[in-house]
Design an enzyme around this catalytic site. Structure first.
Site, PDB file in Angstrom:
ATOM      1  N   HIS A 227       0.801  -1.229   0.000  1.00  0.00           N
ATOM      2  CA  HIS A 227       0.000   0.000   0.000  1.00  0.00           C
ATOM      3  C   HIS A 227       0.835   1.282   0.000  1.00  0.00           C
ATOM      4  O   HIS A 227       0.288   2.371  -0.155  1.00  0.00           O
ATOM      5  CB  HIS A 227      -1.001  -0.015   1.164  1.00  0.00           C
ATOM      6  CG  HIS A 227      -2.327   0.571   0.806  1.00  0.00           C
ATOM      7  ND1 HIS A 227      -3.484   0.318   1.511  1.00  0.00           N
ATOM      8  CD2 HIS A 227      -2.697   1.428  -0.197  1.00  0.00           C
ATOM      9  CE1 HIS A 227      -4.482   0.986   0.956  1.00  0.00           C
ATOM     10  NE2 HIS A 227      -4.035   1.664  -0.077  1.00  0.00           N
TER      11      HIS A 227
ATOM     12  N   ASP B  84      -9.927  -0.484   3.775  1.00  0.00           N
ATOM     13  CA  ASP B  84      -8.767  -1.149   4.380  1.00  0.00           C
ATOM     14  C   ASP B  84      -9.148  -1.668   5.765  1.00  0.00           C
ATOM     15  O   ASP B  84     -10.005  -1.084   6.439  1.00  0.00           O
ATOM     16  CB  ASP B  84      -7.645  -0.094   4.513  1.00  0.00           C
ATOM     17  CG  ASP B  84      -6.246  -0.682   4.513  1.00  0.00           C
ATOM     18  OD1 ASP B  84      -6.040  -1.717   5.167  1.00  0.00           O
ATOM     19  OD2 ASP B  84      -5.363  -0.084   3.883  1.00  0.00           O
TER      20      ASP B  84
ATOM     21  N   HIS C 152      -6.802  -1.530   7.921  1.00  0.00           N
ATOM     22  CA  HIS C 152      -5.894  -0.666   8.687  1.00  0.00           C
ATOM     23  C   HIS C 152      -5.964   0.766   8.155  1.00  0.00           C
ATOM     24  O   HIS C 152      -6.129   0.957   6.948  1.00  0.00           O
ATOM     25  CB  HIS C 152      -4.446  -1.148   8.530  1.00  0.00           C
ATOM     26  CG  HIS C 152      -4.270  -2.632   8.636  1.00  0.00           C
ATOM     27  ND1 HIS C 152      -4.385  -3.469   7.543  1.00  0.00           N
ATOM     28  CD2 HIS C 152      -4.006  -3.424   9.699  1.00  0.00           C
ATOM     29  CE1 HIS C 152      -4.187  -4.725   7.937  1.00  0.00           C
ATOM     30  NE2 HIS C 152      -3.972  -4.730   9.241  1.00  0.00           N
TER      31      HIS C 152
ATOM     32  N   ASP D 251      -3.475   2.938   7.952  1.00  0.00           N
ATOM     33  CA  ASP D 251      -2.237   3.315   7.237  1.00  0.00           C
ATOM     34  C   ASP D 251      -1.887   4.788   7.423  1.00  0.00           C
ATOM     35  O   ASP D 251      -1.405   5.444   6.499  1.00  0.00           O
ATOM     36  CB  ASP D 251      -2.366   2.988   5.729  1.00  0.00           C
ATOM     37  CG  ASP D 251      -2.515   1.501   5.471  1.00  0.00           C
ATOM     38  OD1 ASP D 251      -2.305   0.700   6.405  1.00  0.00           O
ATOM     39  OD2 ASP D 251      -2.860   1.137   4.319  1.00  0.00           O
TER      40      ASP D 251
ATOM     41  N   HIS E  44       4.271   0.886   4.344  1.00  0.00           N
ATOM     42  CA  HIS E  44       2.900   0.694   3.817  1.00  0.00           C
ATOM     43  C   HIS E  44       1.852   1.076   4.868  1.00  0.00           C
ATOM     44  O   HIS E  44       0.676   1.200   4.520  1.00  0.00           O
ATOM     45  CB  HIS E  44       2.676  -0.733   3.267  1.00  0.00           C
ATOM     46  CG  HIS E  44       2.499  -1.815   4.292  1.00  0.00           C
ATOM     47  ND1 HIS E  44       1.906  -3.017   4.014  1.00  0.00           N
ATOM     48  CD2 HIS E  44       2.846  -1.873   5.594  1.00  0.00           C
ATOM     49  CE1 HIS E  44       1.892  -3.783   5.086  1.00  0.00           C
ATOM     50  NE2 HIS E  44       2.451  -3.115   6.071  1.00  0.00           N
TER      51      HIS E  44
ATOM     52  N   ASP F 209      -7.426  -1.704  -0.438  1.00  0.00           N
ATOM     53  CA  ASP F 209      -6.520  -2.730   0.073  1.00  0.00           C
ATOM     54  C   ASP F 209      -7.335  -4.013   0.212  1.00  0.00           C
ATOM     55  O   ASP F 209      -8.355  -4.024   0.913  1.00  0.00           O
ATOM     56  CB  ASP F 209      -5.983  -2.267   1.436  1.00  0.00           C
ATOM     57  CG  ASP F 209      -4.895  -3.167   1.995  1.00  0.00           C
ATOM     58  OD1 ASP F 209      -4.968  -4.389   1.800  1.00  0.00           O
ATOM     59  OD2 ASP F 209      -3.988  -2.635   2.661  1.00  0.00           O
TER      60      ASP F 209
ATOM     61  N   ASP G 167      -6.986  -6.405   1.978  1.00  0.00           N
ATOM     62  CA  ASP G 167      -7.163  -6.899   3.351  1.00  0.00           C
ATOM     63  C   ASP G 167      -8.377  -6.272   4.041  1.00  0.00           C
ATOM     64  O   ASP G 167      -8.717  -6.647   5.165  1.00  0.00           O
ATOM     65  CB  ASP G 167      -5.873  -6.808   4.178  1.00  0.00           C
ATOM     66  CG  ASP G 167      -5.486  -5.403   4.612  1.00  0.00           C
ATOM     67  OD1 ASP G 167      -6.353  -4.521   4.729  1.00  0.00           O
ATOM     68  OD2 ASP G 167      -4.277  -5.203   4.871  1.00  0.00           O
TER      69      ASP G 167
ATOM     70  N   GLU H 277      -1.947  -5.010  -2.201  1.00  0.00           N
ATOM     71  CA  GLU H 277      -1.702  -6.011  -1.156  1.00  0.00           C
ATOM     72  C   GLU H 277      -2.182  -7.422  -1.503  1.00  0.00           C
ATOM     73  O   GLU H 277      -2.296  -8.269  -0.620  1.00  0.00           O
ATOM     74  CB  GLU H 277      -2.261  -5.568   0.209  1.00  0.00           C
ATOM     75  CG  GLU H 277      -1.656  -4.260   0.738  1.00  0.00           C
ATOM     76  CD  GLU H 277      -0.245  -4.384   1.334  1.00  0.00           C
ATOM     77  OE1 GLU H 277       0.287  -5.515   1.396  1.00  0.00           O
ATOM     78  OE2 GLU H 277       0.321  -3.343   1.712  1.00  0.00           O
TER      79      GLU H 277
HETATM   80 MN   LIG Z   1      -3.492  -0.733   3.512  1.00  0.00          MN
END
Ligand SMILES: [Mn+2]
Length: 314
Positions: A111, A135, A137, A139, A152, A238, A240, A283
């Protein structure tokens, strides 16, 4: 023939530039730099042509060309010069396509490649661009708050100017705090939560998705960043954000994510605004998981991109 190409409010050409960002230096696991090739093998470019686009496929860039001999850490942050130099190149690639009036899809890579992608798009679309960040997360670490040292986890703070560092001196932080919105968060470090609160950044966690449903969450998110649906949107997705049962081949999976349909709905709803000009899909790591898990993750990556660029179920 069926065409998904919409009457976009900012882009008149029907060309999408497919830009590989085959970079893994923003985190510790190799393999994420092979994702773009896997999506191409799976047919992403011909799939986009199949829904009415003309695709300009950029050549893969060897990220090792940008690796310096010496790259000392900044606080904990690893590979800062490498991350910066790769992204500077990516930013120019993206900006050139945006300037030519084309949509862009940047396929990571980790990312950290959002740093260059966003700098490139905002250099053309300016400081009213909306950033929708999907996402697990946020980030949004600063270089001195990341404990893992993986950059990232820092692209948002660099794109907003919450983090400024001379190594990234070429980055112009044009994204305004009120133009950023998160969907899908569920793994937030305490220092990131503090940055989000202090900067009054709008964030919809998985709790919000549970409480309101994905339809309402996306509507509230867009009402926040783009109330009149008249500003250009950059989508940074992302994989994830999705539940690991949907996209298992990714470096930092977190249980309790978006379902297959919730993830695609986010993309479909953004496509419906006719404001999407650029996207990152990051990712995917084809070195992780078994063969079926890798294949599934690449397949879902392709379908998320198609949904964002207007593919509908009917
Ligand atoms: Mn990310």
């Amino acid at each position: 023939m069926y065409s998904a190409v919409s009457d976009n409010k900012f882009v008149k050409s029907n060309t999408i530039a497919y830009i590989p960002a085959s970079f893994h230096g923003g985190q510790g696991k190799s393999g994420v730099d092979f994702a773009s090739k896997e999506l191409v093998k799976k047919g992403i470019c011909s799939q986009l042509e199949g829904i009415g686009y003309s695709v300009r496929q950029h050549e893969d860039t060897d990220c090792n060309e940008f690796k310096p001999a010496e790259d000392p850490q900044i606080f904990n942050a690893k590979n800062p010069i490498w991350v910066s130099e790769f992204n500077k190149h990516l930013s120019e690639q993206v900006a050139t396509e945006c300037r030519a009036g084309n949509r862009t899809v940047v396929v990571g890579g980790d990312h950290s490649v959002a740093i260059g992608s966003i700098n490139g798009t905002t250099s053309v679309y300016g400081d009213d661009m909306c950033l929708v960040w999907i996402d697990a997360h946020p980030d949004i670490h600063k270089l001195d708050t990341t404990e893992s040292g993986n950059i990232h986890g820092c692209p948002v703070s660099l794109s907003l100017g919450i983090e400024k560092n001379s190594t990234f001196g070429w980055v112009v932080p044009r994204i305004k705090k009120e133009r950023l919105v998160y969907i899908g968060l569920r793994d937030v470090d305490p220092k990131e939560a503090m940055i989000i609160r202090e900067n009054k950044i709008k964030a919809f966690s998985m709790t919000d998705v549970d409480r309101y449903g994905i339809g309402k969450v996306v509507e509230m998110a867009l009402d926040h960043v783009n109330p009149n649906r008249d500003l250009p949107i950059h989508l940074s997705f992302d994989v994830d954000a999705m539940d690991p049962t949907v996209t298992p081949a990714t470096g930092t999976p977190v249980r309790g994510g978006l379902t297959f349909r919730e993830g695609h709905y986010v993309c479909e709803a953004i496509a419906e605004t006719n404001c999407l000009v650029s996207m990152d899909l990051v990712e995917v790591n084809p070195f992780l998981g078994n063969e079926a898990e890798r294949d599934q993750t690449v397949t879902v990556g392709c379908s998320l991109i198609r949904s964002a660029f207007g593919e509908t179920l009917l």
